[in-house]
Scaffold this motif. Structure first.
Motif, PDB file in Angstrom:
ATOM      1  N   ALA A  13       0.669  -1.132  -0.035  1.00  0.00           N
ATOM      2  CA  ALA A  13       0.078  -0.277   0.084  1.00  0.00           C
ATOM      3  C   ALA A  13       0.780   1.215  -0.051  1.00  0.00           C
ATOM      4  N   GLN A  86      -3.732   1.454  -3.132  1.00  0.00           N
ATOM      5  CA  GLN A  86      -4.353   0.815  -1.777  1.00  0.00           C
ATOM      6  C   GLN A  86      -5.017  -0.455  -2.114  1.00  0.00           C
ATOM      7  N   SER A 119      -1.798  -4.664   2.542  1.00  0.00           N
ATOM      8  CA  SER A 119      -1.918  -3.403   3.541  1.00  0.00           C
ATOM      9  C   SER A 119      -0.677  -3.612   4.598  1.00  0.00           C
TER      10      SER A 119
END
Length: 119
Positions: A13, A86, A119
């Protein structure tokens, strides 16, 4: 028009990744190449498109300001530069072709390339 996407992979991310779409066949100035994506369980979404002649571009709302589409006419290739990725950008990315630039109704499709954002 035949299209072949490549360049997907795994990125963290906040990182960047570029995917490519090699085009062949009858490519005219009014040919548009678009990028779409489809995440598991979600509908296919328009990401960006570019006119072969003139280079006009169109973006989906979710990627404006983060992604950039471009083309190299000498290489018959369209690129999608993806920045500030993202986890919700995780999807299979497809390139597609049609005549005249729009966000839908693309008739020529290449195989997809998987982009995974961790993430």
């Amino acid at each position: 028009v035949q299209l072949q996407a490549s360049g997907g992979g795994l990125v963290q991310a906040g990182g960047s990744l570029s995917v490519s779409c090699a085009a062949s066949g009858l490519i005219l100035p009014n040919t548009a190449v678009g990028w779409f994506r489809q995440a598991p369980g979600k509908e296919r979404e328009f990401v960006a498109g570019i006119m072969w002649g003139g280079g006009n571009t169109l973006y989906g709302d979710s990627v404006k300001g983060r992604f950039a589409i471009s083309r190299d006419m000498a290489k018959n290739t369209v690129y999608l530069q993806m920045n500030r990725l993202q986890p919700e950008d995780t999807a299979v990315y497809y390139c597609a072709g049609r005549y005249n630039l729009a966000k839908s109704e693309y008739g020529y499709w290449g195989q997809g390339t998987l982009v995974t954002v961790s993430s």
